[in-house]
Structures are given as C-alpha cells and as structure tokens.
Design a protein around this motif. Structure first.
Motif, short mmCIF file in Angstrom:
data_model
loop_
_atom_site.label_atom_id
_atom_site.label_comp_id
_atom_site.label_asym_id
_atom_site.label_seq_id
_atom_site.Cartn_x
_atom_site.Cartn_y
_atom_site.Cartn_z
N CYS A 17 0.85 -1.19 0.00
CA CYS A 17 0.00 0.00 0.00
C CYS A 17 0.89 1.24 0.00
O CYS A 17 1.87 1.30 0.73
CB CYS A 17 -0.87 -0.03 1.26
SG CYS A 17 -1.69 1.52 1.61
N CYS A 20 0.40 2.96 3.85
CA CYS A 20 0.86 2.30 5.09
C CYS A 20 1.95 1.26 4.85
O CYS A 20 2.51 0.71 5.80
CB CYS A 20 -0.32 1.67 5.83
SG CYS A 20 -0.94 0.16 5.05
N CYS A 60 -6.97 -1.19 0.58
CA CYS A 60 -6.03 -1.67 1.60
C CYS A 60 -6.79 -2.02 2.87
O CYS A 60 -7.42 -1.16 3.48
CB CYS A 60 -4.95 -0.63 1.88
SG CYS A 60 -3.87 -1.12 3.25
N THR A 62 -5.60 -2.65 5.67
CA THR A 62 -4.97 -2.09 6.89
C THR A 62 -5.37 -0.64 7.12
O THR A 62 -5.85 -0.28 8.20
CB THR A 62 -3.43 -2.19 6.80
OG1 THR A 62 -3.07 -3.54 6.54
CG2 THR A 62 -2.78 -1.70 8.09
N CYS A 63 -5.20 0.23 6.10
CA CYS A 63 -5.43 1.67 6.33
C CYS A 63 -6.64 2.19 5.55
O CYS A 63 -7.01 3.35 5.70
CB CYS A 63 -4.18 2.47 5.96
SG CYS A 63 -3.89 2.59 4.18
#
Ligand code: ZN
Length: 420
Positions: A17, A20, A60, A62-63
């Motif tokens: 990404c 992040c 993404c 995660t973020c």
C-alpha cells in the motif's frame, strides 16, 4: 520521483500500500487493459504500436486507502500533457476563487511565496499573482512551460520530491503556502513527497490539497475517474494517517462541488495548529457511509458493470435505428469510459471538444477523431454522448444552439439518461 517509484511499472498484485506500506491491498475492480488517458494521438501515430496497461483498483485492508494495484512510471504520463486548466470556464473560475480565499485565510502579502505543485498552465498562480504575492509553479510538463513563459510566474520544470524541494528552497526560499489541486492523486512516492513539503514549507505555513473525493466517486458511480494518472482515490481517513505518520497533520477538511465532488484539505506540521471540528465531522460521515469497508467497493464494482451494459445498449439501439450519435468533450476520463464500454468510431464517429490542443488528434485506445464543436452545428447529429458529464451544465449552455435545433444529450453516469 524516487528510483523505486520510477521503476514500478511491473508492480505485482501484492505490492505494498502506498500509504501504510503493508501488503494488504485487495483488488475490487478491473477496467481492462487501456491506453494512457491523456495520450491523444496524431494521425501519423495511429499506425504505431500503442502501449496499454492494466487498469485495476484495490482497497487496503490495513489503512483503507483505495489505489491502483499496478502503477505506470510517471515520466510516461506527465512530460507532454494536453490537459489545460484554463480550457474549462468552471475550473478557471474555481481556481481564481481559491486564490482569493487562501490569500485572505493565510493573510498573504508581497513577501510571501506561494508554490503550486502540478501548476499546469499557471491558472491558479495567475489568480494569486493578482494579489501581489510571489508565485512559483512546479510541473514536469515541458510543453506547458511555454504557456507561462511571458508571465510573472516562475516555473520549475520537474517532479516535486524531497530533492527538488531543496533546490527550490535554495533558489526561491520557503513558501508560506503550498497548493496541489488535482495533483495529489498522481503521486506514487507519498512519503518522499511529504518530506519535500516539510522542506519547502516555512514554519507556520500550510499545504492545501484539492483532490477528487472518494465519497463522491462512490455516490455517483463515477468509475471513469479511474485512469492510470490517478494512483490514489482519496478519503480523509487514509490521508490523515499518511500525514500523521510523516510529522504533519490535517487541520481542516471541506467538501467542494467542483468536478462533481472534491475534498479540500489543509495540512500543517504536527503541533503548529489544532484540527478544527470539520476534520472529525467528515471522518465520521465517511465511516457512516462504510468507506472503510471492502464490501462498499464490491458494490461499486457491480454498479460499474451495470452502467457499462446500460450505456452500450442505449448507444447501439440508437445507431441500429439509424440515429447519429457523436461524443462531446474529450477529457481523460472519457477514455476510461470509451475503453471499458468498448465504444469506437463505428458507433461514435467523432468527438467535439473546445481544446485546440486536442482537435485534429485521435482519442487513445478507441482512436476516435477529436474535432471543433463547430462541427455539431454543421452536421446536427441526433445525439451527443456527454463524456465530460461532470461539466454537464456548462456543456449544455455552450451548445444551446445545437439544442434549440433539436439535438439531444446522452448522459452516461451515474445512470444513463437522455436530455433534450
Ligand atoms: Zn494501507
């Protein structure tokens, strides 16, 4: 750009990404293999091989950042550039208003330097120049540099990054204000770019971004915002994380109607100013809309495939009935639409556009000739497919003569409709 970014043309699906750095980006929309959206071709170029690149978008986990999963090297896209800000009356007016607002908010005077990154033909900076502030434009497009040659606007031809920021500071000093309108989605090396902002920004100064807004793109089904230049599709959440991780902070956020929806964000160094209520309000709205959930994007991809089926059906039915359909507006986004919908010169024989830089050329991928809008009045085709649908009102106003003679408009997005 950093060497790492410059060589990223063969990024594979589990590339990290760009916000992040985790390898948690999952693809949700594949728009096929398309030519570069701003590479309009001359007649001589039609016979040469035309590079095409995959156009895929991912989320993404995660973020929450939405981004292309495969990037094209920036030098392939931005050194010879045919889009000019001043070609649209709406955009020009907006950029002048923006300069007025920012001069007032930031209390800028004759000693202050304003840097515009991705300054294009210098439209925003001419707005600032009216207020007597010093102006510097940064842009890699050599062909556009000629457009500001005779003005008072200084220009640095190149990409903005941590290294060029040092050169800029040595030559022009630090800026009280840095702007980037419709540029931030283009940046692959975000951490290095933010490092450059910190280098070039005077203490207490502000960095103001305007970018197409992911919330509007989702709400309108505006899949044609996706093309290779737009590596990022910004929401506020991931943007806050990017700056927070790099010593800066979003202190204000606003939604704007331009281009069918933009996000304007003001960023300062961490600790220089407290975020106002607008930041928490917009963040909360984003979460309520599910912008941080993968399912939201799966639904968007389904809607996109629905638009493709509906517009293709409408255009092919009309042509089968013997109606003449042409295109209006040759924006970069129009090429995503033409390519994904598989519309070529057999259905759309030409596209009218006001930009003299595009007239006489052919659209990338579909190879539809671009002509002057005068042609509409000479030919009086039955329908025009509005590719610049985000400037619909402006287009209909400019073509009032064509309308009054019975010409009709096909608007493809968010839902296909015909206006007379
Ligand atoms: Zn991420």
């Amino acid at each position: 750009m950093t060497p790492n970014n410059a060589s990223s043309s063969q990024v594979h699906a589990d590339a990290p990404c760009i916000v992040c750095n985790r390898t948690t980006v999952e693809e949700f929309l594949d728009l096929g293999s398309t030519a570069l959206a701003n590479k309009f071709l001359s007649e001589a170029e039609l016979d040469k091989p035309e590079p095409k690149f995959p156009l895929k978008v991912g989320f993404c986990h995660t973020c929450g950042h939405v981004q292309l999963t495969e990037a094209v090297p920036p030098h392939a896209m931005f050194q010879d550039y045919l889009y000019v800000s001043s070609a649209s009356d709406t955009l020009k007016r907006h950029l002048y208003d923006l300069s007025d607002v920012l001069v007032q908010r930031r209390k800028l005077g004759a000693d202050d330097l304003v840097i515009d990154i991705g300054c294009n033909d210098g439209t925003l900076l001419s707005g600032f120049a009216r207020h007597g502030v010093r102006t510097l434009g940064v842009d890699p497009a050599e062909n556009l540099a000629a457009l500001t040659q005779d003005s008072k606007i200084d220009r640095h031809v190149g990409f903005f990054n941590s290294k060029t920021a040092q050169d800029i500071v040595r030559r022009w000093g630090r800026a009280s204000l840095i702007t980037a309108t419709n540029t931030f989605p283009h940046i692959p090396g975000l951490q290095d770019f933010v490092e450059g902002i910190k280098t070039a920004l005077a203490s207490g100064g502000a960095f103001v971004i305007e970018a197409h807004y992911l919330v509007d793109m989702l709400e309108q089904g505006a899949f044609d915002t996706v093309y290779h230049e737009h590596i990022s599709y910004w929401a506020l959440g991931p943007m806050m994380r990017l700056f927070q991780d790099n010593g800066m902070q979003v202190v204000n956020a606003e939604r704007l109607p331009l281009h069918h929806g933009q996000l304007r964000v003001t960023v300062q160094r961490l600790g220089e100013s407290e975020p106002d209520d607008s930041v928490a309000e917009i963040l909360q709205m984003e979460r309520a809309l599910g912008i941080d959930r993968f399912e939201t994007y799966v639904r968007f991809a389904e809607k996109t495939r629905g638009i493709k089926a509906a517009v293709r059906q409408t255009v092919t039915d009309l042509v089968t009935q013997g109606r003449r359909v042409v295109g209006y507006g040759a924006p970069a986004k129009g090429n995503t639409l033409l390519s994904f919908l598989d519309l070529g010169p057999s259905l759309i024989p030409y596209i009218a556009d006001r930009s003299a830089l595009k007239q006489g050329r052919y659209t990338p991928g579909a190879h539809i000739p671009v002509v002057s809008p005068d042609r509409l009045l000479k030919d009086q085709p039955d329908y025009v497919l509005v590719l610049a649908w985000n400037f619909l009102e402006e287009v209909m106003e400019q073509q009032s003569e064509y309308r009054s003679r019975g010409g009709q408009f096909i608007v493809p997005v968010p839902d296909v409709k015909i206006l007379s």
